[in-house]
Design a protein around this motif. Sequence first.
Motif: not given
Length: 70
Positions: A2-28
């Motif tokens: 569960c910790d691994q999954e939570e860590s991956r989710h956190t990393q994914l959110q951090e990576a998404l936050s580095t993108l501009d809004a349009r890029s983030r929307d497209i990836i999402q």
Amino acid sequence: QCDQEESRHTQLQEALSTLDARSRDIIQRRWLDEDKPTLHELAAEYGISAERIRQIESKALDVMKGTLEA
């Protein structure tokens, strides 16, 4: 586990936050949502070509990959 999954989710959110809004929307929407739109559907929505959506997606994935590997 569960910790691994939570860590991956956190990393994914951090990576998404580095993108501009349009890029983030497209990836999402293209990778994370249940109902994934096509390049052409997103192109029509944004008023740009499907190729441009693909380029934005590709660049965003590269940026995220760099963030996740850091």
